[in-house]
Design a protein around this motif. Structure first.
Motif, PDB file in Angstrom:
ATOM      1  N   ASP A 166      -8.983   6.583   4.215  1.00  0.00           N
ATOM      2  CA  ASP A 166      -9.630   5.780   3.178  1.00  0.00           C
ATOM      3  C   ASP A 166      -9.757   4.323   3.608  1.00  0.00           C
ATOM      4  O   ASP A 166      -9.002   3.837   4.462  1.00  0.00           O
ATOM      5  CB  ASP A 166      -8.830   5.829   1.875  1.00  0.00           C
ATOM      6  CG  ASP A 166      -8.722   7.232   1.311  1.00  0.00           C
ATOM      7  OD1 ASP A 166      -9.547   8.098   1.688  1.00  0.00           O
ATOM      8  OD2 ASP A 166      -7.803   7.478   0.504  1.00  0.00           O
ATOM      9  N   TYR A 186     -10.092  -5.312  -1.156  1.00  0.00           N
ATOM     10  CA  TYR A 186      -9.297  -6.172  -2.025  1.00  0.00           C
ATOM     11  C   TYR A 186      -9.964  -7.534  -2.163  1.00  0.00           C
ATOM     12  O   TYR A 186     -10.369  -8.147  -1.172  1.00  0.00           O
ATOM     13  CB  TYR A 186      -7.890  -6.372  -1.461  1.00  0.00           C
ATOM     14  CG  TYR A 186      -6.980  -5.179  -1.605  1.00  0.00           C
ATOM     15  CD1 TYR A 186      -6.192  -5.016  -2.745  1.00  0.00           C
ATOM     16  CD2 TYR A 186      -6.903  -4.221  -0.593  1.00  0.00           C
ATOM     17  CE1 TYR A 186      -5.349  -3.926  -2.876  1.00  0.00           C
ATOM     18  CE2 TYR A 186      -6.062  -3.124  -0.718  1.00  0.00           C
ATOM     19  CZ  TYR A 186      -5.288  -2.978  -1.863  1.00  0.00           C
ATOM     20  OH  TYR A 186      -4.455  -1.893  -1.994  1.00  0.00           O
ATOM     21  N   GLU A 241     -13.400   6.913   0.131  1.00  0.00           N
ATOM     22  CA  GLU A 241     -12.778   8.052   0.798  1.00  0.00           C
ATOM     23  C   GLU A 241     -13.742   8.532   1.883  1.00  0.00           C
ATOM     24  O   GLU A 241     -14.642   9.333   1.644  1.00  0.00           O
ATOM     25  CB  GLU A 241     -12.483   9.157  -0.210  1.00  0.00           C
ATOM     26  CG  GLU A 241     -11.482   8.736  -1.286  1.00  0.00           C
ATOM     27  CD  GLU A 241     -11.230   9.825  -2.310  1.00  0.00           C
ATOM     28  OE1 GLU A 241     -11.885  10.900  -2.223  1.00  0.00           O
ATOM     29  OE2 GLU A 241     -10.377   9.627  -3.188  1.00  0.00           O
ATOM     30  N   CYS A 248       0.833  -1.204   0.000  1.00  0.00           N
ATOM     31  CA  CYS A 248       0.000   0.000   0.000  1.00  0.00           C
ATOM     32  C   CYS A 248       0.866   1.253   0.000  1.00  0.00           C
ATOM     33  O   CYS A 248       2.002   1.237   0.461  1.00  0.00           O
ATOM     34  CB  CYS A 248      -0.930   0.001   1.206  1.00  0.00           C
ATOM     35  SG  CYS A 248      -2.062  -1.404   1.255  1.00  0.00           S
ATOM     36  N   LEU A 285      -7.641  -4.830  -6.375  1.00  0.00           N
ATOM     37  CA  LEU A 285      -8.358  -3.752  -5.697  1.00  0.00           C
ATOM     38  C   LEU A 285      -9.739  -3.593  -6.332  1.00  0.00           C
ATOM     39  O   LEU A 285      -9.860  -3.316  -7.525  1.00  0.00           O
ATOM     40  CB  LEU A 285      -7.559  -2.456  -5.799  1.00  0.00           C
ATOM     41  CG  LEU A 285      -8.172  -1.213  -5.146  1.00  0.00           C
ATOM     42  CD1 LEU A 285      -8.328  -1.410  -3.649  1.00  0.00           C
ATOM     43  CD2 LEU A 285      -7.309   0.016  -5.449  1.00  0.00           C
ATOM     44  N   GLN A 286     -10.795  -3.756  -5.548  1.00  0.00           N
ATOM     45  CA  GLN A 286     -12.158  -3.690  -6.050  1.00  0.00           C
ATOM     46  C   GLN A 286     -12.766  -2.297  -5.924  1.00  0.00           C
ATOM     47  O   GLN A 286     -13.497  -1.852  -6.805  1.00  0.00           O
ATOM     48  CB  GLN A 286     -13.045  -4.694  -5.292  1.00  0.00           C
ATOM     49  CG  GLN A 286     -12.588  -6.139  -5.399  1.00  0.00           C
ATOM     50  CD  GLN A 286     -12.723  -6.685  -6.801  1.00  0.00           C
ATOM     51  OE1 GLN A 286     -13.815  -6.783  -7.352  1.00  0.00           O
ATOM     52  NE2 GLN A 286     -11.603  -7.051  -7.390  1.00  0.00           N
ATOM     53  N   ASN A 287     -12.452  -1.623  -4.819  1.00  0.00           N
ATOM     54  CA  ASN A 287     -13.062  -0.314  -4.594  1.00  0.00           C
ATOM     55  C   ASN A 287     -12.291   0.435  -3.525  1.00  0.00           C
ATOM     56  O   ASN A 287     -11.646  -0.173  -2.663  1.00  0.00           O
ATOM     57  CB  ASN A 287     -14.522  -0.479  -4.158  1.00  0.00           C
ATOM     58  CG  ASN A 287     -15.333   0.799  -4.315  1.00  0.00           C
ATOM     59  OD1 ASN A 287     -14.839   1.793  -4.854  1.00  0.00           O
ATOM     60  ND2 ASN A 287     -16.571   0.785  -3.851  1.00  0.00           N
ATOM     61  N   THR A 288     -12.343   1.752  -3.582  1.00  0.00           N
ATOM     62  CA  THR A 288     -11.738   2.609  -2.564  1.00  0.00           C
ATOM     63  C   THR A 288     -12.778   3.605  -2.088  1.00  0.00           C
ATOM     64  O   THR A 288     -13.383   4.321  -2.896  1.00  0.00           O
ATOM     65  CB  THR A 288     -10.521   3.368  -3.108  1.00  0.00           C
ATOM     66  OG1 THR A 288      -9.523   2.436  -3.524  1.00  0.00           O
ATOM     67  CG2 THR A 288      -9.929   4.274  -2.043  1.00  0.00           C
ATOM     68  N   ASN A 306      -6.537   3.113   6.145  1.00  0.00           N
ATOM     69  CA  ASN A 306      -5.219   3.755   6.166  1.00  0.00           C
ATOM     70  C   ASN A 306      -5.230   5.086   6.899  1.00  0.00           C
ATOM     71  O   ASN A 306      -6.274   5.567   7.359  1.00  0.00           O
ATOM     72  CB  ASN A 306      -4.666   3.906   4.749  1.00  0.00           C
ATOM     73  CG  ASN A 306      -5.507   4.829   3.871  1.00  0.00           C
ATOM     74  OD1 ASN A 306      -6.190   5.727   4.366  1.00  0.00           O
ATOM     75  ND2 ASN A 306      -5.450   4.613   2.566  1.00  0.00           N
ATOM     76  N   MET A 353     -10.014   0.533   1.566  1.00  0.00           N
ATOM     77  CA  MET A 353      -9.913  -0.157   0.278  1.00  0.00           C
ATOM     78  C   MET A 353     -10.392  -1.594   0.430  1.00  0.00           C
ATOM     79  O   MET A 353     -10.131  -2.240   1.448  1.00  0.00           O
ATOM     80  CB  MET A 353      -8.465  -0.131  -0.215  1.00  0.00           C
ATOM     81  CG  MET A 353      -7.936   1.271  -0.478  1.00  0.00           C
ATOM     82  SD  MET A 353      -6.125   1.340  -0.562  1.00  0.00           S
ATOM     83  CE  MET A 353      -5.693   1.112   1.162  1.00  0.00           C
TER      84      MET A 353
END
Length: 405
Positions: free
Chosen positions: A102, A106, A120, A78, A115-118, A98, A104
């Protein structure tokens, strides 16, 4: 005067035709030298072949180690500091929080991670994340004093608690499909019901330092809260009142776990000790187990008898509790390990450290060592702590070359 000039011609001819004894000896010596050279050359070739054969065995052994089928997902690297990780309860999804706020998602497998989505979510560091019991929602807390509930599939925000605590929120645990709890940096614990408004349904402050971890069992009668002040606070969830507070330890309590069909509570500490409590007897621990004298930052139950602890020294260690015995090192990071969790089917655990990477460790072999007949001997403690288990990246030499004997 040269004697040759005074000889007869016939005598001279006879002398030329008959070989001298000196010439015969020289020829014999030459043949011996050639034979010895051939023998030496043959021996050299044989030695080289034996050496090559020996080297091949070493190379073969190394190749066998390298070519073993991958039994766990690869490392996730990361960009930002990882503050928490959480496995989805039903799907092959790992949530990663993190320091920038955010989260994330996985998708993991033994072949690759994607990585499928993040999401915020927070303006400051995301401190703790937990999936709902059905895996449809993600709960997150932050240093920005907010709590968020997000839809896992769509990523959309479901519920937002602004200024949930007066100080940064440190920990969170999901109690049932509607109720969850949070603890902050000052020792305040709050209970929340998602069916109610944005105010907590219960609040208490019995600790003088941060709430490091919280757990409850299947009956959901009690909520156990560990604190940096070295005490354990028990909340009666049915009466929504303080049930008990333990005596203070001489070091901070950092993490909690349940064992023996949830009849035993285990607490990790800042000095590397493990404290064991009998259920419903939370005032004083029943036993204490010494460790490697490095802070235990997190722990995860693997079986009813085995716990894996994440240490400040970068090691993940397995300990058998009943009877007590150190089993060895499950895996290692270069520096301190902060978080650890176990996947939904119990095949492997994931851990994250200060170097922004998440590693996976296959722990299926613990099924074969669930029962230990004797506790450790004091003089063998250091040896047990240093032992590398099958999932470790470091192999014990005797184990590595055992098939070469």
């Amino acid at each position: 005067m040269c004697k040759t000039k005074g000889l007869d011609i016939s005598e001279a001819s006879d002398m030329e035709l008959e070989p001298s004894s000196d010439s015969s000896m020289e020829s014999s010596d030459s043949e011996v030298e050639i034979s010895e050279a051939e023998n030496e050359a043959a021996e050299t070739v044989q030695e080289e072949e034996e050496e090559e054969e020996s080297e091949d065995e070493v190379i073969k052994a190394i190749k066998r180690e390298c070519e073993r089928k991958n039994d766990h997902p690869p490392v996730i690297n990361c960009e930002d500091f990882i503050t928490d990780i959480s496995f989805h309860p039903g799907s092959d999804i790992l949530a990663v929080a993190n320091i920038v706020g955010d989260v994330m998602f996985y998708k993991y497998s033994n072949e690759e991670n994607s990585l499928q989505n993040t999401l915020e979510l927070h303006t400051k560091a995301c401190r703790d994340i937990e999936f709902s019991l059905d895996g449809e929602r993600l709960f997150s807390t932050s240093k920005d004093r907010t709590i968020m509930l997000s839809d896992v599939e769509t990523g959309k925000l479901i519920k937002f608690y602004e200024d949930a605590h007066e100080v940064p929120v440190y920990s969170l645990t999901v109690i049932d499909e509607n109720v969850f709890a949070t603890g902050d940096d000052d020792g305040t614990v709050k209970l929340w019901d998602t069916r109610q408004n944005d105010r907590p349904v219960y609040k208490t402050k019995r600790n003088d330092d941060y709430i490091s971890d919280m757990v409850t069992n299947e009956s959901r009668k009690y909520l156990l809260c560990s604190s940096g002040d070295g005490s354990l606070t028990t909340i009666d969830l049915e009466k929504r009142a303080i049930y008990m507070q333990s005596e203070d330890h001489d070091d901070e309590l950092t993490c909690l776990g349940l064992f023996r069909t949830e009849t035993k509570l285990l607490a990790g500490s800042g000095k590397g000790k493990l404290y064991l409590y009998n259920w419903d007897e939370f005032g004083l621990f029943s036993d204490a187990f010494p460790g490697p004298k490095a802070a235990i930052n997190a722990l995860i139950p693997i079986t009813e008898n085995i716990v894996v602890t994440a240490g400040e020294d970068g090691n993940l260690r397995a300990t058998h509790l009943f009877p007590h015995r150190h089993l060895g090192i499950v895996g290692q990071h270069d520096i301190s390990v902060e978080c650890v969790d176990i996947c939904n089917n119990g095949t492997f655990i994931a851990s994250s450290g200060h170097n922004n990477e998440i590693k996976f460790w296959n722990v299926q072999y613990f099924e074969t060592i669930e029962k230990v007949s004797q506790k450790h001997k004091k003089h063998e403690r250091k040896k047990e702590l240093a032992n590398n288990l099958p999932s470790s990246k470091v192999k014990n030499n005797a184990e590595f070359f055992s098939d070469m004997a």
